[in-house]
Structure formats: structure tokens, C-alpha cells
Design an enzyme around this catalytic site. Structure first.
Site, mmCIF file in Angstrom:
data_model
loop_
_atom_site.group_PDB
_atom_site.id
_atom_site.type_symbol
_atom_site.label_atom_id
_atom_site.label_comp_id
_atom_site.label_asym_id
_atom_site.label_seq_id
_atom_site.Cartn_x
_atom_site.Cartn_y
_atom_site.Cartn_z
ATOM 1 N N TYR A 32 0.844 -1.364 -0.257
ATOM 2 C CA TYR A 32 0.104 -0.106 -0.060
ATOM 3 C C TYR A 32 0.896 1.258 0.043
ATOM 4 O O TYR A 32 2.101 1.212 0.231
ATOM 5 C CB TYR A 32 -0.909 0.093 1.123
ATOM 6 C CG TYR A 32 -0.439 0.432 2.544
ATOM 7 C CD1 TYR A 32 0.504 -0.422 3.294
ATOM 8 C CD2 TYR A 32 -0.518 1.522 3.104
ATOM 9 C CE1 TYR A 32 1.224 -0.002 4.596
ATOM 10 C CE2 TYR A 32 -0.020 2.073 4.598
ATOM 11 C CZ TYR A 32 0.695 1.123 4.974
ATOM 12 O OH TYR A 32 1.244 1.324 6.182
ATOM 13 N N LYS A 146 6.577 -1.692 2.018
ATOM 14 C CA LYS A 146 5.228 -1.159 2.385
ATOM 15 C C LYS A 146 4.217 -2.029 2.375
ATOM 16 O O LYS A 146 3.240 -2.062 1.662
ATOM 17 C CB LYS A 146 4.734 0.146 2.088
ATOM 18 C CG LYS A 146 4.131 0.989 2.862
ATOM 19 C CD LYS A 146 4.131 2.435 2.510
ATOM 20 C CE LYS A 146 3.031 3.123 3.371
ATOM 21 N NZ LYS A 146 3.297 3.324 4.593
ATOM 22 N N GLU A 178 12.380 2.732 14.458
ATOM 23 C CA GLU A 178 11.277 3.838 13.914
ATOM 24 C C GLU A 178 10.276 3.555 14.813
ATOM 25 O O GLU A 178 10.057 2.687 15.663
ATOM 26 C CB GLU A 178 10.996 3.406 12.285
ATOM 27 C CG GLU A 178 10.249 2.145 12.208
ATOM 28 C CD GLU A 178 9.913 2.155 10.683
ATOM 29 O OE1 GLU A 178 9.748 2.969 9.698
ATOM 30 O OE2 GLU A 178 10.035 1.077 10.242
ATOM 31 N N LEU A 203 10.798 1.287 7.324
ATOM 32 C CA LEU A 203 10.282 1.871 6.096
ATOM 33 C C LEU A 203 10.944 3.170 5.803
ATOM 34 O O LEU A 203 10.983 4.133 6.506
ATOM 35 C CB LEU A 203 8.719 1.902 6.403
ATOM 36 C CG LEU A 203 8.001 2.465 5.091
ATOM 37 C CD1 LEU A 203 7.982 1.342 4.029
ATOM 38 C CD2 LEU A 203 6.595 3.141 5.436
HETATM 39 N N1 PDD Z 1 2.405 5.182 7.537
HETATM 40 N N2 PDD Z 1 7.151 4.066 9.299
HETATM 41 C C1 PDD Z 1 6.305 3.226 9.176
HETATM 42 C C2 PDD Z 1 5.981 2.265 9.944
HETATM 43 C C3 PDD Z 1 4.887 4.033 8.651
HETATM 44 O O1 PDD Z 1 3.702 3.148 8.759
HETATM 45 C C4 PDD Z 1 4.933 5.374 7.946
HETATM 46 C C5 PDD Z 1 4.066 5.840 7.536
HETATM 47 C C6 PDD Z 1 6.118 5.745 8.072
HETATM 48 C C7 PDD Z 1 6.480 6.975 7.365
HETATM 49 O O2 PDD Z 1 6.328 7.047 5.946
HETATM 50 P P1 PDD Z 1 5.943 8.374 5.138
HETATM 51 O O3 PDD Z 1 6.555 9.460 5.581
HETATM 52 O O4 PDD Z 1 6.131 7.698 3.676
HETATM 53 O O5 PDD Z 1 4.521 8.551 5.282
HETATM 54 C C8 PDD Z 1 7.325 5.235 8.448
HETATM 55 C C9 PDD Z 1 1.468 5.627 6.849
HETATM 56 C C10 PDD Z 1 1.133 7.181 6.756
HETATM 57 C C11 PDD Z 1 0.258 4.799 7.123
HETATM 58 O O6 PDD Z 1 0.479 3.442 7.352
HETATM 59 O O7 PDD Z 1 -0.866 5.363 7.537
#
Ligand code: PDD
Length: 286
Positions: A32, A146, A178, A203
Site C-alpha cells: 500500500y 510497505k 522507527e 520503512l
Molecule cells: N505510515 N514508518 C512506518 C512504519 C509507517 O507506517 C510510516 C507511514 C512511516 C512514514 O512514511 P511516510 O513518510 O512515507 O508516510 C514510517 C502511513 C502514513 C500509514 O500507514 O498510514
């Protein structure tokens, strides 16, 4: 009525149907992306596409669109149909539907679901910052994909919330990887912006990447090296990043107040500069 995209057609969320044999539903066999948009412009679009391509490639799922332009047209149409000026897009691609068998099906095509959603960031979190818990990282070792398999993240986020924290920062082999839904940063005692390197244990956040870009423009020092709980004890500031919240100051990590419990100056500067970076994309400069 909110409109979503499902395998080539635009339908109301109420009408959209997916097979009970969807492999995402049965095996979490899918990927996703969450993207933000404003004035119908998808922010950091190319970075999201690059990560989507990587996730699909690693799971050996075919890229299901003719090309990137096709996907962009679909997203733009969906934003238009939902009559939205700004918000978020959720895009999910699974391997497809087939009788339940762990082996990849010989014949199937990916199931694609895209919908828009909105979430209001609490102003208090932006102004006053948030509290973070420390927990052990219980995830697999391909966190760079992801994947829609988010159970450890869901449990950690819930655990944080039930204990009065906004987020959990996860620890693997003594190092903070993270957050459960965001990337973790500190400003260390040498005034460097320090965060875990983008490898298989985190991620590679699109926001993380863009914030690093912005920090470099500000001549701030970046150190992509994992930090420990001891580094947190001596850090000057801390913050977290994600597409949905952009940058949030972290003012307390477990019992440890960061910068006397106030958002730090470097964090504030980055927040303001990152907002400008996004606004320039919306206004077409990037
Ligand atoms: N999640 N790390 C994890 C485990 C995450 O689920 C996310 C974002 C990030 C930040 O990634 P980005 O900057 O690309 O949004 C880091 C999304 C927003 C979610 O699952 O809703």
C-alpha cells in the site's frame, strides 16, 4: 457519497465489493501507499511511486498500471469525483483473488483499491509536541516493503495510546528503528540530525527522505546512523515524520523530557521549511 476506485471502475464505497478470496484479505499478500494531496496535486508523488515499485518488485507482484501517468490520471479523477481540495489517498494492491493456497496463483490479476480520506492533525500536537514510548521491535526484517501486513504496528500504536503516548519507538538490537507509523529522529549532542539508515529494518519514509533533503538545503548536518536509548538521554531535540502528520516535535520519551519538554528550535525550523517545500510543490515549483 465517497467514491473509490476498484479494479478499473469508480464506485461508491458502499457499492464496492472485493472477493473473500482476495490474497490481501487471506494472507496480507499486498502492498500500500498513503499519499497526501492539496489543490489536486499529489505531494511527493514520484517518491511514492518509487517506493510502490520497490514493494511490488520485492513481492513479485506485477505493476498493474500501464505507466505512472495512468496512475496519476486515476488519482486525479478520484480527487475530482470526491470534490476534495486536500486530503489523503490510500492505495492498496494485492496479488489478486484465487483459491486459498500459499503458493502464488498461476493466473490472477492484482486487486487495486484506491480511496480518499481525511484526518485532522491535532494542533496541540504540532504546537506542544508529543510523547513517545519505547518498545521492542517485533516486526519481520523486511520493513522496507510497505506491506499491508501491519499487525505489530497496529498493536504498538494501540499500546502507546493505552499508555498515554502518541507513538511507540521500536528497538531492535539496542537501536531505535522507527515508530509504529512514523520515522524517528533526534538532534544529537553534536547538533546533527540523526536517524536510522534507510535499510531493511525501517520503512524508508517519503517524508523522512524529503525532510533530509530540506535539512541539507538548510546546511544542517545529517547522520543516517541508528541511535540508542542512551543517545536519547543526551539528545537536544527529537521529532517524528510521516505523510499524515508531516513533522511532529517529540517532547518526552518515556520519562525523559526532551529540551525541557518543549519543541526545539531546529525542529521548528524544519517544520516551517518543510511546509514551504510542500507549498512549492502545490504551487508547481517542484
Ligand atoms: N505510515 N514508518 C512506518 C512504519 C509507517 O507506517 C510510516 C507511514 C512511516 C512514514 O512514511 P511516510 O513518510 O512515507 O508516510 C514510517 C502511513 C502514513 C500509514 O500507514 O498510514
Amino acid at each position: 457519497m465517497s467514491i473509490c476506485y476498484l479494479n478499473g471502475s469508480y464506485q461508491t464505497k458502499f457499492d464496492a465489493r472485493i472477493s473473500i478470496q482476495d490474497r490481501g484479505f487471506n494472507f496480507s499478500d499486498g502492498v500500500y501507499e498513503v499519499m497526501s494531496f492539496s489543490n489536486t496535486k499529489v505531494i511527493n508523488f514520484q517518491k511514492h511511486i518509487n517506493r510502490l515499485n520497490l514493494s511490488l518488485k520485492e513481492l513479485k507482484i506485477h505493476y498493474p498500471f500501464k505507466n505512472t501517468k495512468t496512475l496519476k490520471l486515476i488519482l486525479n479523477k478520484l480527487i475530482k469525483l470526491n470534490k476534495l481540495n486536500h486530503g489523503f489517498l490510500y492505495l492498496q494492491i494485492t496479488r489478486g483473488s484465487a483459491s486459498r493456497n500459499h503458493l502464488f496463483p498461476k493466473i490472477t490479476s492484482p486487486n487495486i483499491v484506491i480511496f480518499t480520506f481525511n484526518t485532522k492533525i491535532d494542533d496541540k500536537h504540532i504546537i506542544d509536541g508529543v510523547k513517545v514510548n519505547l518498545t521492542s521491535d517485533k516486526r519481520w526484517s523486511r520493513c522496507d516493503i510497505k506491506s499491508i501486513s501491519l499487525l505489530p504496528n497496529v498493536l504498538e500504536k494501540q499500546n502507546a495510546s493505552e499508555n498515554g503516548y502518541y507513538e511507540s519507538w521500536q528497538i531492535r538490537n539496542n537501536y531505535i528503528t522507527e515508530g509504529s507509523t512514523s520515522n524517528a529522529f533526534i538532534i544529537n549532542k553534536k547538533n546533527e540530525i540523526q536517524t536510522h539508515p534507510a535499510n531493511n529494518f525501517i520503512l524508508g519514509g517519503v517524508t523522512r527522505d524529503s525532510v533530509i533533503e530540506v535539512a541539507k538545503r538548510l546546511d544542517l548536518k545529517i547522520r543516517e546512523k541508528a541511535f540508542t536509548a542512551c543517545d536519547i538521554d543526551t539528545c537536544k531535540e527529537a521529532f517524528l515524520t510521516s505523510t499524515t502528520v508531516r513533522i511532529l516535535p517529540v517532547v518526552k520519551i518515556q520519562k525523559n523530557k526532551i529540551n525541557n519538554g518543549k519543541p526545539g528550535l531546529i525542529t521548528r525550523k524544519l517544520m516551517s521549511e518543510y511546509n514551504d517545500f510542500i507549498n512549492s510543490q502545490i504551487n508547481g515549483k517542484y
